[in-house]
Write an enzyme that holds these catalytic residues in place. Structure first.
Site, PDB file in Angstrom:
ATOM      1  CG  HIS A 135      -0.157   0.052   2.515  1.00 24.78           C
ATOM      2  ND1 HIS A 135       0.278   1.217   3.090  1.00 24.78           N
ATOM      3  CD2 HIS A 135       0.290  -0.943   3.303  1.00 24.78           C
ATOM      4  CE1 HIS A 135       0.940   0.946   4.194  1.00 24.78           C
ATOM      5  NE2 HIS A 135       0.972  -0.372   4.344  1.00 24.78           N
ATOM      6  CG  HIS A 144      13.400  -4.517 -14.028  1.00 23.65           C
ATOM      7  ND1 HIS A 144      14.078  -5.106 -15.072  1.00 23.65           N
ATOM      8  CD2 HIS A 144      12.619  -5.495 -13.504  1.00 23.65           C
ATOM      9  CE1 HIS A 144      13.719  -6.381 -15.158  1.00 23.65           C
ATOM     10  NE2 HIS A 144      12.838  -6.641 -14.207  1.00 23.65           N
TER      11      HIS A 144
HETATM   12  C1  LIG Z   1      24.607  -5.997  -7.536  1.00 24.92           C
HETATM   13  C2  LIG Z   1      25.037  -6.359  -8.936  1.00 24.92           C
HETATM   14  C3  LIG Z   1      24.318  -5.414  -9.929  1.00 24.92           C
HETATM   15  C4  LIG Z   1      26.537  -6.109  -8.976  1.00 24.92           C
HETATM   16  O1  LIG Z   1      27.042  -6.480 -10.211  1.00 24.92           O
HETATM   17  P1  LIG Z   1      28.598  -6.228 -10.522  1.00 24.92           P
HETATM   18  O2  LIG Z   1      28.905  -4.783 -10.321  1.00 24.92           O
HETATM   19  O3  LIG Z   1      28.858  -6.829 -11.869  1.00 24.92           O
HETATM   20  O4  LIG Z   1      29.332  -6.992  -9.357  1.00 24.92           O
HETATM   21  P2  LIG Z   1      30.226  -8.341  -9.413  1.00 24.92           P
HETATM   22  O5  LIG Z   1      29.443  -9.470  -9.981  1.00 24.92           O
HETATM   23  O6  LIG Z   1      31.525  -7.967 -10.062  1.00 24.92           O
HETATM   24  O7  LIG Z   1      30.461  -8.639  -7.891  1.00 24.92           O
HETATM   25  C5  LIG Z   1      31.300  -7.818  -7.087  1.00 24.92           C
HETATM   26  C6  LIG Z   1      31.344  -8.423  -5.693  1.00 24.92           C
HETATM   27  O8  LIG Z   1      30.064  -8.230  -5.063  1.00 24.92           O
HETATM   28  C7  LIG Z   1      29.477  -9.490  -4.708  1.00 24.92           C
HETATM   29  N1  LIG Z   1      28.047  -9.406  -5.038  1.00 24.92           N
HETATM   30  C8  LIG Z   1      27.516  -9.053  -6.231  1.00 24.92           C
HETATM   31  N2  LIG Z   1      26.181  -9.053  -6.164  1.00 24.92           N
HETATM   32  C9  LIG Z   1      25.845  -9.435  -4.912  1.00 24.92           C
HETATM   33  C10 LIG Z   1      24.616  -9.632  -4.254  1.00 24.92           C
HETATM   34  N3  LIG Z   1      23.453  -9.414  -4.890  1.00 24.92           N
HETATM   35  N4  LIG Z   1      24.626 -10.018  -2.959  1.00 24.92           N
HETATM   36  C11 LIG Z   1      25.791 -10.219  -2.313  1.00 24.92           C
HETATM   37  N5  LIG Z   1      27.022 -10.052  -2.896  1.00 24.92           N
HETATM   38  C12 LIG Z   1      27.046  -9.670  -4.180  1.00 24.92           C
HETATM   39  C13 LIG Z   1      30.200 -10.513  -5.574  1.00 24.92           C
HETATM   40  O9  LIG Z   1      30.162 -11.787  -4.974  1.00 24.92           O
HETATM   41  C14 LIG Z   1      31.561  -9.917  -5.652  1.00 24.92           C
HETATM   42  O10 LIG Z   1      32.227 -10.184  -4.423  1.00 24.92           O
HETATM   43  P3  LIG Z   1      33.826 -10.392  -4.364  1.00 24.92           P
HETATM   44  O11 LIG Z   1      34.419  -9.091  -4.833  1.00 24.92           O
HETATM   45  O12 LIG Z   1      34.081 -10.689  -2.922  1.00 24.92           O
HETATM   46  O13 LIG Z   1      34.130 -11.530  -5.283  1.00 24.92           O
HETATM   47  C15 LIG Z   1      24.689  -7.816  -9.344  1.00 24.92           C
HETATM   48  O14 LIG Z   1      25.532  -8.732  -8.707  1.00 24.92           O
HETATM   49  C16 LIG Z   1      23.243  -8.206  -9.027  1.00 24.92           C
HETATM   50  O15 LIG Z   1      22.885  -8.614  -7.897  1.00 24.92           O
HETATM   51  N6  LIG Z   1      22.396  -8.076 -10.058  1.00 24.92           N
HETATM   52  C17 LIG Z   1      20.983  -8.432  -9.974  1.00 24.92           C
HETATM   53  C18 LIG Z   1      20.579  -9.213 -11.225  1.00 24.92           C
HETATM   54  C19 LIG Z   1      19.117  -9.572 -11.181  1.00 24.92           C
HETATM   55  O16 LIG Z   1      18.495  -9.727 -10.143  1.00 24.92           O
HETATM   56  N7  LIG Z   1      18.520  -9.690 -12.345  1.00 24.92           N
HETATM   57  C20 LIG Z   1      17.105  -9.987 -12.445  1.00 24.92           C
HETATM   58  C21 LIG Z   1      16.605  -9.614 -13.818  1.00 24.92           C
HETATM   59  S1  LIG Z   1      14.922 -10.023 -14.012  1.00 24.92           S
END
Ligand SMILES: CC(C)(COP(=O)(O)OP(=O)(O)OC[C@H]1O[C@@H](n2cnc3c(N)ncnc32)[C@H](O)[C@@H]1OP(=O)(O)O)[C@@H](O)C(=O)NCCC(=O)NCCS
Length: 208
Positions: A135, A144
């Site tokens: 709500h 998104h």
């Molecule tokens: C947050 C996010 C955008 C970061 O992406 P990024 O900048 O490419 O980050 P990386 O993958 O390089 O990860 C960097 C560090 O953060 C950590 N990390 C990334 N996302 C995380 C998350 N959601 N929760 C916890 N840790 C996370 C990685 O394990 C990595 O840790 P390390 O340095 O100790 O190895 C991405 O991980 C994410 O969660 N995207 C969501 C995707 C999604 O839900 N899509 C749905 C579409 S419908």
């Protein structure tokens, strides 16, 4: 012309096509990037944004932008609206949308999503599969909300923000525009505009 043009030809487009079909709407063409497959769920795919203009000149007036990336969806919607297209909504008959909720134009609401009383969802936003918006939430433009994300009451989400899959947000939180929240996060405090944050509890990346 009653038939729709759908911009996009990827996985998100497939879901949106099925939503539109479930609503009884007919998509005539998809407009995809160069190198897209020739068909998307049996609908012919035209390659290149120039087809948005060409189809308008052929009399198509209704469009849905089925692109997951907030910035690209926003840009292509602006282009289409300047040409006189009307943005359609794609709302699953299996979503629950409160009669008091305000839903903008060009919005996608997937199956299992719930949008509760007096919530607002801005133009071009996506409320993905099984997400819940409680709500009085205010969701901005081209946001998104990924699958299985849960927003408690009175949460505000700024324009073009992205909430990753399975995010949980407690009441009264403000998430700034263009913020990115990582998958599986639990948001207990406000998130700055343009920030990336994730974790349980979610922390801004620079504070990690
Ligand atoms: C947050 C996010 C955008 C970061 O992406 P990024 O900048 O490419 O980050 P990386 O993958 O390089 O990860 C960097 C560090 O953060 C950590 N990390 C990334 N996302 C995380 C998350 N959601 N929760 C916890 N840790 C996370 C990685 O394990 C990595 O840790 P390390 O340095 O100790 O190895 C991405 O991980 C994410 O969660 N995207 C969501 C995707 C999604 O839900 N899509 C749905 C579409 S419908």
């Amino acid at each position: 012309m009653k038939e729709l043009v759908l911009v996009g030809a990827g996985g998100h487009a497939k879901v949106c096509i099925e939503l539109l079909r479930a609503m009884g709407k007919h998509v005539a063409f998809c407009v995809g990037a160069k190198g897209s497959p020739q068909q998307c769920l049996g609908i012919p795919v035209l390659e290149g944004d120039e087809h948005i203009t060409r189809l308008r000149s052929q009399g198509y007036t209704r469009i849905f932008i089925a692109i997951g990336c907030n910035q690209i969806r926003n840009r292509l919607a602006d282009l289409a609206m300047k040409q006189g297209y009307v943005l359609e909504n794609a709302i699953s008959p299996r979503a629950v949308v409160s009669p008091s909720a305000k839903i903008g134009h060009g919005v996608a609401v997937m199956a299992g999503a719930v949008i509760n009383a007096d919530a607002t969802v801005g133009d071009l936003s996506i409320v993905n599969t099984g997400a819940s918006i409680d709500h009085d939430c205010i969701i901005g433009r081209a946001v998104h909300i990924s699958p299985q994300t849960a927003l408690a009451g009175n949460v505000q989400v700024g324009d073009s923000a992205f909430l990753g899959i399975g995010t949980t947000v407690v009441p009264e939180i403000v998430i700034g525009h263009n913020a990115v929240i990582g998958a599986g996060s639990v948001v207990l405090s406000h998130i700055l505009a343009g920030a990336t944050a994730f974790g349980v509890p979610a922390k801004h990346i620079e504070n990690k």
